[in-house]
Design a protein around this motif. Structure first.
Motif, PDB file in Angstrom:
ATOM      1  N   UNK A   1     -88.327 -12.006  44.913  1.00 30.63           N
ATOM      2  CA  UNK A   1     -88.898 -11.769  46.786  1.00 30.63           C
ATOM      3  C   UNK A   1     -89.878 -13.086  46.943  1.00 30.63           C
ATOM      4  N   UNK A   2     -89.899 -13.871  47.573  1.00 34.18           N
ATOM      5  CA  UNK A   2     -91.148 -14.716  48.203  1.00 34.18           C
ATOM      6  C   UNK A   2     -91.917 -13.944  49.101  1.00 34.18           C
ATOM      7  N   UNK A   3     -92.982 -13.790  49.350  1.00 38.48           N
ATOM      8  CA  UNK A   3     -94.111 -13.477  50.266  1.00 38.48           C
ATOM      9  C   UNK A   3     -94.888 -14.440  51.001  1.00 38.48           C
ATOM     10  N   UNK A   4     -94.624 -14.847  51.504  1.00 41.26           N
ATOM     11  CA  UNK A   4     -95.838 -16.130  52.455  1.00 41.26           C
ATOM     12  C   UNK A   4     -95.667 -15.523  53.820  1.00 41.26           C
ATOM     13  N   UNK A   5     -97.602 -15.722  54.211  1.00 40.14           N
ATOM     14  CA  UNK A   5     -98.023 -15.911  55.197  1.00 40.14           C
ATOM     15  C   UNK A   5     -97.539 -16.891  56.059  1.00 40.14           C
ATOM     16  N   UNK A   6     -96.369 -16.924  57.125  1.00 33.56           N
ATOM     17  CA  UNK A   6     -96.810 -18.725  57.987  1.00 33.56           C
ATOM     18  C   UNK A   6     -97.823 -18.433  59.133  1.00 33.56           C
ATOM     19  N   UNK A   7     -97.909 -19.444  59.408  1.00 29.29           N
ATOM     20  CA  UNK A   7     -99.064 -19.836  60.609  1.00 29.29           C
ATOM     21  C   UNK A   7     -98.304 -19.185  61.759  1.00 29.29           C
ATOM     22  N   UNK A   8     -99.088 -18.590  62.630  1.00 33.03           N
ATOM     23  CA  UNK A   8     -98.243 -18.117  63.685  1.00 33.03           C
ATOM     24  C   UNK A   8     -98.282 -16.808  63.603  1.00 33.03           C
ATOM     25  N   UNK A   9     -97.978 -16.243  62.615  1.00 36.02           N
ATOM     26  CA  UNK A   9     -97.488 -14.936  62.010  1.00 36.02           C
ATOM     27  C   UNK A   9     -98.747 -13.694  62.134  1.00 36.02           C
ATOM     28  N   UNK A  10     -98.847 -12.949  63.030  1.00 33.12           N
ATOM     29  CA  UNK A  10     -99.491 -12.019  62.714  1.00 33.12           C
ATOM     30  C   UNK A  10     -99.191 -11.471  61.805  1.00 33.12           C
ATOM     31  N   UNK A  11    -100.362 -10.565  60.712  1.00 35.04           N
ATOM     32  CA  UNK A  11    -100.532  -9.855  59.756  1.00 35.04           C
ATOM     33  C   UNK A  11    -101.285  -8.958  60.187  1.00 35.04           C
TER      34      UNK A  11
ATOM     35  N   UNK B   1    -105.081 -16.513  53.145  1.00 36.45           N
ATOM     36  CA  UNK B   1    -103.367 -17.762  52.756  1.00 36.45           C
ATOM     37  C   UNK B   1    -102.824 -16.528  51.865  1.00 36.45           C
ATOM     38  N   UNK B   2    -101.441 -16.349  52.140  1.00 35.18           N
ATOM     39  CA  UNK B   2    -100.562 -15.210  51.085  1.00 35.18           C
ATOM     40  C   UNK B   2     -99.840 -16.210  50.788  1.00 35.18           C
TER      41      UNK B   2
ATOM     42  N   UNK C   1     -94.095  -7.547  52.420  1.00 34.13           N
ATOM     43  CA  UNK C   1     -93.597  -7.557  53.729  1.00 34.13           C
ATOM     44  C   UNK C   1     -94.429  -7.756  54.833  1.00 34.13           C
ATOM     45  N   UNK C   2     -94.736  -6.060  54.762  1.00 36.48           N
ATOM     46  CA  UNK C   2     -95.696  -6.316  55.665  1.00 36.48           C
ATOM     47  C   UNK C   2     -96.253  -6.218  56.050  1.00 36.48           C
ATOM     48  N   UNK C   3     -97.777  -6.912  54.771  1.00 43.67           N
ATOM     49  CA  UNK C   3     -98.723  -7.876  54.864  1.00 43.67           C
ATOM     50  C   UNK C   3     -98.254  -9.197  55.711  1.00 43.67           C
ATOM     51  N   UNK C   4     -97.563  -9.740  55.577  1.00 44.44           N
ATOM     52  CA  UNK C   4     -96.661 -10.984  55.243  1.00 44.44           C
ATOM     53  C   UNK C   4     -95.841 -10.872  57.283  1.00 44.44           C
TER      54      UNK C   4
ATOM     55  N   UNK D   1     -87.610 -22.057  60.088  1.00 44.14           N
ATOM     56  CA  UNK D   1     -88.633 -20.966  59.844  1.00 44.14           C
ATOM     57  C   UNK D   1     -89.443 -21.306  60.218  1.00 44.14           C
ATOM     58  N   UNK D   2     -90.160 -22.225  59.814  1.00 46.67           N
ATOM     59  CA  UNK D   2     -92.149 -22.572  59.495  1.00 46.67           C
ATOM     60  C   UNK D   2     -92.280 -22.734  61.355  1.00 46.67           C
ATOM     61  N   UNK D   3     -91.822 -23.690  61.737  1.00 52.27           N
ATOM     62  CA  UNK D   3     -91.743 -24.169  63.401  1.00 52.27           C
ATOM     63  C   UNK D   3     -91.330 -23.164  64.181  1.00 52.27           C
ATOM     64  N   UNK D   4     -90.517 -21.929  63.904  1.00 61.22           N
ATOM     65  CA  UNK D   4     -90.257 -21.675  65.493  1.00 61.22           C
ATOM     66  C   UNK D   4     -91.124 -20.476  64.951  1.00 61.22           C
ATOM     67  N   UNK D   5     -91.562 -19.651  63.638  1.00 61.51           N
ATOM     68  CA  UNK D   5     -92.584 -18.754  64.052  1.00 61.51           C
ATOM     69  C   UNK D   5     -94.351 -19.041  64.322  1.00 61.51           C
TER      70      UNK D   5
END
Ligand SMILES: NC(=O)c1ccc[n+]([C@@H]2O[C@H](COP(=O)([O-])OP(=O)(O)OC[C@H]3O[C@@H](n4cnc5c(N)ncnc54)[C@H](O)[C@@H]3O)[C@@H](O)[C@H]2O)c1
Ligand SMILES: CC(C)[C@H](C(=O)O)[C@@H](O)C(=O)O
Ligand SMILES: [Mg+2]
Length: 340
Positions: free
Chosen positions: A97-107, A114-115, A243-246, A312-316
């Motif tokens: 289960x990866x969890x990454x905070x993508x650019x543009x996503x609000x945590x 960085x996460x 998941x919640x924090x990312x 996904x990264x671009x869309x986010x």
């Protein structure tokens, strides 16, 4: 390549349709076969997972699953009889289960930093095995047990897998999460195993946290985590926090792996059937699309996996403002980006 698809319940079919849209765009040679399993089949026929279906599933290269669970079915029937049975029968000992905070996503965190973590959750043991029972049911003296099963074999293989993933990542850091101060029997086995396997991976730095403290650090300092290894139940809980924090459960992907390669691995979003939003066309299919990325990576189709992740990264990075999505619109955009 043969893919078995289990859309399942609630938002499962909605998000799986979008995952397949993306998959068809970039890997049209993958032949997919749908399997009607879940609440509706159970209501209709009383069947959860016939043995013949398990055998058919084994003949595939991978499985894509939406979600299982329905409020009209008593808790546990579908979860145990279908989802967990699949994970156990197919020996999905690594729940990745990866969890990454993508650019543009609000945590929800004010200053998350960085996460980018990878949780390796054990998938076939722990308190999930159904080891226990109920005595004197429905009396004031009822006693219920749910005994966690941890074997040297089961712990070692998942710990080793986690070290292998850690050594291949830039930070080469691994955290064991457990509750060794209270669950001393299982905790002892997990700690000793990590210590022993660590000796084979001198480049990997190792940390330990009790699961209660770790749950706090997921909120206060999630950037500290690189690879995490933990048992089945702790992993279930901390990956929802991750998941919640990312950016929310709609973005969290997972793979249930038989790392030995004997049985097909199964890819699914971390979330469930979300009965509260099912049928409205507003479920975020991104977690399912990222799970398709994990699936492609697992099948050795690294370039195709990269295309999915890049889409996904671009869309986010361009979704604004972050708010309710339209499931099919996100799928259309991701398919176009991945295919283009
Ligand atoms: N792997 C699985 O199939 C799986 C995983 C978790 C829960 N479940 C089952 O699903 C059912 C519902 O469980 P739950 O409510 O605890 O968890 P859930 O993940 O279904 O929903 C929790 C919350 O997250 C929201 N949510 C979930 N996925 C979303 C998405 N893609 N986009 C936007 N919002 C999303 C839901 O609307 C809900 O408010 C239960 O029967 C449970 O056992 C199945
Ligand atoms: C539905 C349930 C059996 C499942 C689990 O606990 O593993 C879910 O919560 C998950 O995270 O995939
Ligand atoms: Mg869960």
């Amino acid at each position: 390549m043969r893919l078995a698809v289990i859309p399942g319940d609630g938002i499962g079919p909605e998000v799986v349709a979008e995952g397949l849209k993306v998959l068809r765009e970039i890997a049209p040679d993958i032949e997919s076969t749908p399997y009607d399993l879940g609440a509706m089949r159970w209501q209709r026929t009383g069947e959860l997972l016939p043995d013949t279906v398990v055998e058919e599933l084994r003949q595939h290269d991978a499985i894509l699953l939406g979600a299982i669970g329905d409020p009209s079915v008593p808790p546990g029937i579908l979860e145990r009889g279908l989802l967990l049975r699949l994970r156990f029968e197919l020996d999905h000992h690594v729940n990745l289960r990866p969890a990454k905070l993508y650019d543009g996503v609000t945590s929800p965190l004010a200053d998350p930093g960085p996460i980018d973590m990878l949780c390796v959750r054990e998938g076939t043991e722990g308190p999930y095995v159904g080891n226990g029972g109920v005595l004197r049911k429905d009396t004031p003296h009822e006693v219920a047990t749910e005994v966690s099963l941890n074997t040297a074999f089961g712990v070692e293989r998942v710990v080793r897998y986690a070290f292998e993933r850690a050594v291949a990542r830039p930070r080469k850091h691994l955290t064991l999460i457990h509750k060794t101060n209270v669950l001393t029997h299982a905790g002892g086995l997990w700690s000793r195993t990590v210590e022993e396997v660590a000796a084979e991976f001198p480049e990997v730095t190792v940390a330990y946290q009790h699961v209660d403290a770790a749950s706090m650090f997921f909120i206060t300092d999630p950037g500290r985590y690189d690879v995490i290894v933990t048992d089945n139940l702790f992993g279930d809980i901390v990956t929802d926090i991750a998941a919640a924090v990312t950016g929310g459960i709609g973005l969290a992907a997972s793979g249930n792996l038989d790392a030995s390669g004997t049985n097909p691995s199964m890819f699914e979003p971390v979330h469930g059937s979300a009965p509260d939003i099912a049928g409205q066309g507003i479920a975020d299919p991104t977690a399912t699309v990222l799970s398709v990325g994990l699936l492609l990576e697992h099948l050795g189709r690294t370039d195709q996996a990269k295309k999915v992740n890049a889409a996904v990264a671009f869309d986010l990075s361009t979704r604004s403002p972050q708010g309710p999505v339209r499931t099919a619109e996100v799928g259309d955009r991701l398919a176009a980006l991945a295919g283009g």
